[in-house]
Design an enzyme around this catalytic site. Structure first.
Site: not given
Length: 332
Positions: A123-124
Site C-alpha cells: 500500500i505504501e
C-alpha cells in the site's frame, strides 16, 4: 488491491505570530531558522554545519499543494477502489513468494502477522514501484518552515533528517520520497527511520531505500514496537438496530478510551458472533458506502495500524488488503 499516499495527522501548531493558514513572512522564516540552528546545536551540530544543511534545501510549492489535498477526505466508497486492486494483489503475492523466507523470519522474530508486513509495503510503495519523487530535504524544509499548521512537527523531522544522514551515511541530495518526507519501501519519515529501522540483512547498514530485507524487518519492528498482537483480531463489522447513541463517538485519532463492553449492546452487535474479551480497548469506525454507512469495531491491532498512518480509512484499507493477501497466499 492499490497504492496509497501517506498523510500525517495534524500535530502541534507552530508558535509563529502568523495564523494557522497564513503563509509565514520572510522574517518569521528567518526566526525559525535561527531557532532551528540553536536546537541542532544542542544535538551536537555546529552552527555553520546546520546553516549549510538549511541552505541546501529549497522551497517546493508542489509539496504544499499535495499536503493540502489529503486523499483521506474521500468517503470510503471512493477511497478503497483506488487502493484495493487486483494488480496490487498480484504484485503482493509475487513479493511474498520472492521474499517468503525473510517475511517468515520477520514475522517470527517480531511476532507480527506476515500478511500485515506484505500489505503495508504494498500500500505504501507498490512494493518499491513508487517510493516518491520529492527531494526529502526540500519536502521537510518546505513543511517545516513554510507550512504553519504542521511546521513544528516537520521542522523536527528536518532535524531528524540531518541526524539520519550523518548516522547512516546517506547521500542527502539523492534522497527521494513522498511529499511528507517519507522514504524507502515502507515510507519511513526520518524519526521513524532512526528509531525503528533494523539491519535485517546484517550487512552493517540500515538501508530502507535499497534493501527489501531491511525494509521487511523494519516494518515488522515498527508494528512490534507499537504493540501488535499476532494472530489476534483487528476489526469486526457491527450491526446496528438504531443510530449510534450520542454517548458513543466515532474514533477520530484519540487514544483508546472505550472498552468493547462500552460499545456492544442489545442494539449494537457483532455482525458475526464470536467469543471476545469485552474488557479489551476498542473504538468505532464509520465507513461511508454509496447508500448506507458501515460500522466496525476496531481493536488494539487496528489502533496499531493507525500508528503508521492516523487515518482510519488507511487502517481499514491495510486490513482488508492483508486479508486478501492471506487468502490468496494460502490458496496457492
Amino acid at each position: 488491491m492499490t497504492l496509497f499516499k501517506r498523510i500525517f495527522a495534524p500535530l502541534a501548531l507552530t508558535l509563529l505570530s502568523c495564523s494557522a493558514t497564513a503563509a509565514p513572512t520572510a522574517s518569521d522564516v528567518e526566526k525559525l531558522k535561527a531557532e532551528f540552528i540553536q536546537t541542532q546545536a544542542e544535538k551536537g551540530f555546529d552552527a555553520k554545519e546546520t546553516a549549510s544543511f538549511i541552505a541546501n534545501a529549497e522551497y517546493n510549492q508542489a509539496v504544499i499543494d499535495a499536503m493540502t489535498k489529503p486523499w483521506e477526505a474521500k468517503p470510503w466508497h471512493q477511497y478503497y477502489p483506488i487502493f484495493l486492486t487486483e494488480k496490487r494483489l498480484e504484485k503482493g503475492l509475487a513479493f511474498w513468494n520472492e521474499h517468503a523466507d525473510t517475511i517468515a523470519k520477520a514475522s517470527k522474530e517480531f511476532n507480527v502477522d506476515p500478511q500485515i508486513i506484505v500489505a503495508i509495503i504494498g500500500i505504501e510503495t507498490y512494493y518499491g514501484g513508487y517510493m516518491g519523487n520529492y527531494p526529502v530535504k526540500d519536502a521537510l524544509y518546505t513543511l517545516g518552515f513554510h507550512y504553519p499548521p504542521r511546521a513544528t512537527f516537520f521542522r523536527s523531522e528536518f532535524g531528524n533528517l540531518q541526524s539520519l544522514v550523518k548516522e547512516e551515511q546517506l547521500e542527502l541530495n539523492s534522497l527521494k520520497g513522498s511529499y511528507a518526507g517519507a522514504m524507502g519501501f515502507g515510507q519511513f519519515i526520518p524519526s521513524s527511520y532512526r528509531h525503528y529501522a533494523v539491519d535485517f540483512d546484517n550487512d552493517g547498514r540500515r538501508d530502507l531505500l535499497n534493501s527489501t530485507t531491511d525494509a521487511i524487518g523494519s516494518v515488522a519492528n515498527y508494528f512490534h514496537q507499537h504493540g501488535w498482537q499476532k494472530d489476534q483480531p483487528v476489526t469486526l463489522q457491527l450491526t446496528l438496530n438504531k443510530d449510534l447513541p450520542d454517548t458513543l463517538k466515532i474514533w477520530s485519532g484519540e487514544k483508546l478510551h472505550y472498552k468493547v463492553a462500552d460499545i456492544l449492546s442489545p442494539d449494537i452487535a457483532l455482525a458475526q458472533s464470536m467469543d471476545l474479551d469485552v474488557s479489551q480497548p476498542a473504538l468505532v469506525v464509520k465507513l461511508e458506502q454509496v447508500d448506507h454507512d458501515e460500522y466496525w469495531l476496531g481493536l488494539k491491532n487496528f489502533y496499531v495500524i493507525t500508528r503508521y498512518n492516523r487515518s482510519p480509512l488507511y487502517a481499514m484499507a491495510v486490513y482488508q488488503f492483508s486479508q486478501e493477501l492471506k487468502k490468496a497466499y494460502a490458496a496457492q
